[in-house]
Enzyme design. Structure first.
Site, PDB file in Angstrom:
ATOM      1  N   GLY A 156      34.350 -35.332 -30.939  1.00  0.00           N
ATOM      2  CA  GLY A 156      34.272 -36.317 -29.845  1.00  0.00           C
ATOM      3  C   GLY A 156      34.400 -37.749 -30.312  1.00  0.00           C
ATOM      4  O   GLY A 156      34.452 -38.039 -31.510  1.00  0.00           O
TER       5      GLY A 156
ATOM      6  N   GLY B  92      33.131 -40.544 -31.514  1.00  0.00           N
ATOM      7  CA  GLY B  92      31.881 -40.975 -32.137  1.00  0.00           C
ATOM      8  C   GLY B  92      31.842 -42.476 -32.358  1.00  0.00           C
ATOM      9  O   GLY B  92      30.784 -43.087 -32.452  1.00  0.00           O
TER      10      GLY B  92
ATOM     11  N   ASP C  23      27.196 -44.233 -37.304  1.00  0.00           N
ATOM     12  CA  ASP C  23      26.662 -45.338 -36.506  1.00  0.00           C
ATOM     13  C   ASP C  23      27.566 -45.807 -35.367  1.00  0.00           C
ATOM     14  O   ASP C  23      27.204 -46.707 -34.617  1.00  0.00           O
ATOM     15  CB  ASP C  23      26.347 -46.521 -37.434  1.00  0.00           C
ATOM     16  CG  ASP C  23      27.566 -46.918 -38.275  1.00  0.00           C
ATOM     17  OD1 ASP C  23      28.692 -46.461 -37.959  1.00  0.00           O
ATOM     18  OD2 ASP C  23      27.385 -47.678 -39.247  1.00  0.00           O
ATOM     19  N   GLY C  24      28.767 -45.254 -35.268  1.00  0.00           N
ATOM     20  CA  GLY C  24      29.662 -45.680 -34.180  1.00  0.00           C
ATOM     21  C   GLY C  24      30.337 -47.016 -34.430  1.00  0.00           C
ATOM     22  O   GLY C  24      30.994 -47.563 -33.544  1.00  0.00           O
TER      23      GLY C  24
ATOM     24  N   ASP D  76      41.766 -32.817 -34.242  1.00  0.00           N
ATOM     25  CA  ASP D  76      41.182 -33.868 -33.385  1.00  0.00           C
ATOM     26  C   ASP D  76      41.950 -35.170 -33.547  1.00  0.00           C
ATOM     27  O   ASP D  76      41.732 -36.114 -32.782  1.00  0.00           O
ATOM     28  CB  ASP D  76      39.699 -34.084 -33.715  1.00  0.00           C
ATOM     29  CG  ASP D  76      39.471 -34.363 -35.187  1.00  0.00           C
ATOM     30  OD1 ASP D  76      39.907 -33.553 -36.022  1.00  0.00           O
ATOM     31  OD2 ASP D  76      38.874 -35.404 -35.514  1.00  0.00           O
ATOM     32  N   ASN D  77      42.854 -35.237 -34.512  1.00  0.00           N
ATOM     33  CA  ASN D  77      43.655 -36.447 -34.696  1.00  0.00           C
ATOM     34  C   ASN D  77      45.108 -36.219 -34.293  1.00  0.00           C
ATOM     35  O   ASN D  77      45.998 -36.950 -34.718  1.00  0.00           O
ATOM     36  CB  ASN D  77      43.591 -36.906 -36.158  1.00  0.00           C
ATOM     37  CG  ASN D  77      42.207 -37.412 -36.530  1.00  0.00           C
ATOM     38  OD1 ASN D  77      41.429 -37.799 -35.667  1.00  0.00           O
ATOM     39  ND2 ASN D  77      41.889 -37.401 -37.804  1.00  0.00           N
TER      40      ASN D  77
ATOM     41  N   ASP E  15      44.679 -42.436 -34.679  1.00  0.00           N
ATOM     42  CA  ASP E  15      43.580 -42.478 -35.649  1.00  0.00           C
ATOM     43  C   ASP E  15      44.057 -42.869 -37.048  1.00  0.00           C
ATOM     44  O   ASP E  15      44.176 -42.042 -37.951  1.00  0.00           O
ATOM     45  CB  ASP E  15      42.817 -41.139 -35.685  1.00  0.00           C
ATOM     46  CG  ASP E  15      41.798 -41.069 -34.555  1.00  0.00           C
ATOM     47  OD1 ASP E  15      41.820 -41.970 -33.692  1.00  0.00           O
ATOM     48  OD2 ASP E  15      40.991 -40.135 -34.531  1.00  0.00           O
TER      49      ASP E  15
HETATM   50  P1  AMP Z   1      38.163 -39.174 -38.152  1.00  0.00           P
HETATM   51  O1  AMP Z   1      38.374 -38.276 -39.317  1.00  0.00           O
HETATM   52  O2  AMP Z   1      38.115 -40.622 -38.489  1.00  0.00           O
HETATM   53  O3  AMP Z   1      39.133 -38.902 -37.073  1.00  0.00           O
HETATM   54  O4  AMP Z   1      36.701 -38.848 -37.565  1.00  0.00           O
HETATM   55  C1  AMP Z   1      36.233 -37.537 -37.330  1.00  0.00           C
HETATM   56  C2  AMP Z   1      35.056 -37.550 -36.382  1.00  0.00           C
HETATM   57  O5  AMP Z   1      33.983 -38.328 -36.900  1.00  0.00           O
HETATM   58  C3  AMP Z   1      35.379 -38.125 -35.005  1.00  0.00           C
HETATM   59  O6  AMP Z   1      34.721 -37.373 -34.035  1.00  0.00           O
HETATM   60  C4  AMP Z   1      34.816 -39.526 -35.088  1.00  0.00           C
HETATM   61  O7  AMP Z   1      34.469 -40.006 -33.837  1.00  0.00           O
HETATM   62  C5  AMP Z   1      33.619 -39.363 -35.999  1.00  0.00           C
HETATM   63  N1  AMP Z   1      33.300 -40.602 -36.730  1.00  0.00           N
HETATM   64  C6  AMP Z   1      34.000 -41.124 -37.753  1.00  0.00           C
HETATM   65  N2  AMP Z   1      33.443 -42.285 -38.161  1.00  0.00           N
HETATM   66  C7  AMP Z   1      32.375 -42.505 -37.364  1.00  0.00           C
HETATM   67  C8  AMP Z   1      31.388 -43.534 -37.254  1.00  0.00           C
HETATM   68  N3  AMP Z   1      31.380 -44.600 -38.068  1.00  0.00           N
HETATM   69  N4  AMP Z   1      30.450 -43.397 -36.304  1.00  0.00           N
HETATM   70  C9  AMP Z   1      30.429 -42.337 -35.491  1.00  0.00           C
HETATM   71  N5  AMP Z   1      31.312 -41.355 -35.522  1.00  0.00           N
HETATM   72  C10 AMP Z   1      32.278 -41.417 -36.450  1.00  0.00           C
HETATM   73 MG    MG Z   2      39.646 -38.991 -35.348  1.00  0.00          MG
END
Ligand code: AMP
Ligand code: MG
Length: 521
Positions: free
Chosen positions: A100, A102, A134-135, A269-270, A279
């Protein structure tokens, strides 16, 4: 600031009934309402003029406090209800369950010039999907996403876009190389834009939970708003939908291969359902042409997402999407046929793309071998992909192989290695290429122009983004603007920017951010 707001996703699809931000499993819903975090001292660094135009906004609008506050999450636009999307995904080949948004928060959807734009903040605070993080986002990764998404757009690669880049004024703790050395960095927020941010994972999560009612709702919604040319939802339409997604994915990856872009984290998810590059994390650009290269240190061991494997991973990801859609279609042979077509179509499209990079307009049976031999010779010693293909346009069919090699003498990172066998291999290749060009009817100048339209002169080399980041860390944003302007016309000569038409400098070879990147953004 006048935006023609037309929210669809959060008005037509089921919402999570809980509204608190606590991390949790969200079932039976496509999204959760969230409120962006207020930030200490928001400050706009850059806005994309082209993206403002797309939304019907002006530069004057972007200088207004309303713009700053809205696109850093410090105020919510009237009549909008920000939300985070629920999706799952396969990460590095394994089903990871719910992921989701995040660290992404959707603000609203805007309609302008018959186009739909979802606007989304990246780094605006936690959501139910933030899991252990931390989002937030840091300046370094936000600059990389901002510059690269606009650069990809100007290269003609399907991509999500970026509207603005801002500092939050807050500090964010990150362990860049995951080696127990966390440090505070400047926080930043990018507002990105796309027709839709739907990913393969949005469908997978419902299939995994056997929530077929919502799977169907989401697929029908997607077809109605984004694939309306396919007609009313039915089994046949679902099949056509999958076929269309497969085609778009294929086209996107062909473009990546053409310009030497390595995504770095092709988890499901990407993967955008619209076939957009999405992403921007530990992505990178090939410097030396190398099928085995990946910029992502997290993937160092198996190199699953290396340059040469991107086409296969596209197929693997499509297979996962097919599995997710299967309950609505229940016809395995038809889905398998689409996946098989992807393979043959990819080979055909790849050959066509490589012919265009070599300036070959006729289709001869021997071209495949010529291209394979080039790919082999390019990997004998580290050879700069971008400069090589750009300079290849200068080669004329009446030149000798020696001239050919002379014309590209500055594309080699270790020129001393271009002797003996390697030199010989290059001569052999240039001889074959010259013979092949002789068969063309197109004249030299025309060929050169055509080649220059597919072989960019300027790409966002990893070290270039890093230089812009280092300056921005000191509060100097001029390089961000310089690169932004340069990359608006990647196929033009722009001699005033020739200093960016060079190989990666040696200092950048092993520097973090230049040759090594992690997911910790
Ligand atoms: P990514 O590999 O960057 O596409 O991230 C994979 C998952 O981790 C996704 O669901 C993102 O929303 C979550 N995510 C990555 N970095 C953060 C962050 N700093 N805070 C919250 N969720 C994160
Ligand atoms: Mg992602």
């Amino acid at each position: 600031m006048q935006l023609n707001i037309k929210d669809k996703f959060n008005t037509q699809l089921p919402a999570d009934t809980a509204t608190e931000h606590s991390r949790r499993q969200v079932t039976g819903a496509c999204f959760s309402y969230v409120t962006p975090k207020r930030t200490k001292k928001p400050e706009l660094i850059h806005t994309s003029k082209e993206m403002l135009d797309e939304l019907g906004l002006t530069i004057t609008d972007s200088k207004n406090d309303v713009f700053l506050k809205a696109f850093t999450g410090n105020s919510i636009l009237p009549n909008t209800k920000p939300y985070a999307m629920c999706y799952g995904g396969h990460q590095f080949g394994n089903w990871a369950g719910q992921l989701g948004d995040g660290r992404a928060i959707n603000l609203c959807e805007v309609e302008h010039n018959n186009k739909n734009w979802a606007l989304q903040l990246k780094g605006a605070g936690e959501t139910p999907y933030s899991r252990t993080a931390d989002g937030l986002a840091v300046l370094r990764s936000s600059i990389r996403e901002y510059l690269c998404s606009e650069a990809m757009y100007h290269l003609g690669v399907p991509t999500t876009r970026a509207l603005s880049l801002a500092l939050s004024g807050d500090r964010v703790l990150r362990d860049v190389m995951y080696n127990g050395n966390p440090a505070y960095e400047k926080g930043a927020i990018v507002c990105r834009a796309a027709e839709s941010f739907l990913r393969f994972g949005n469908y997978q999560i419902f299939a995994a939970r056997q929530d077929l009612k919502n799977l169907k709702k989401l697929v029908d919604y997607t077809i109605k708003h984004h694939f309306s040319h396919l007609g009313q939802p039915s089994k046949e339409t679902y099949v056509a939908f999958f076929g269309d997604v497969a085609n778009r994915t294929l086209k996107m990856i062909i473009h990546w291969q053409r310009v030497g872009f390595v995504h770095g984290v092709m988890n499901t998810d990407n993967m955008s359902i619209l076939g957009l590059t999405i992403d921007y994390g530990p992505y990178g650009w090939l410097e030396g042409f190398d099928f085995g290269w990946t910029p992502n240190t997290t993937d160092r061991q198996y190199k699953r997402y290396r340059y040469g494997n991107q086409p296969n991973i596209g197929l693997w990801n499509l297979l996962q999407l097919a599995n997710a859609l299967y309950p609505l279609i229940e016809d395995a042979p038809t889905l398998e046929a689409i996946l098989n077509d992807y393979k043959t179509n990819f080979d055909r499209a790849s050959l066509k793309m490589m012919r265009s990079k070599l300036g070959l307009t006729l289709e001869l049976d021997t071209d495949k071998t010529l291209i394979q031999e080039l790919e082999d010779v390019l990997q004998l010693t580290e050879t700069d992909m971008t400069i090589f293909f750009r300079k290849l346009g200068d080669f004329n069919s009446n030149e000798t192989p020696e001239n050919g090699l002379q014309g590209i003498h500055d594309v080699f990172y270790k020129p001393e290695q271009v002797s003996g066998k390697i030199k010989e291999q290059w001569h052999i290749w240039f001889k074959k290429y010259a013979d092949r060009l002789q068969k063309e009817t197109i004249v030299f100048n025309e060929r050169k122009q055509q080649m220059h339209r597919v072989n960019p002169k300027y790409v966002l080399r990893n070290y270039m983004a890093q230089l812009a980041i280092d300056k921005a860390d000191e509060g100097d944003y001029t390089l961000i603007d310089e690169l932004y302007q340069l990359l608006k016309k990647p196929y033009d000569e722009q001699p005033e920017y020739n200093k960016w038409f060079t190989k990666r400098p040696e200092w950048a070879r092993h520097k973090v951010g230049c040759s090594m990147l992690s997911c910790s953004s």
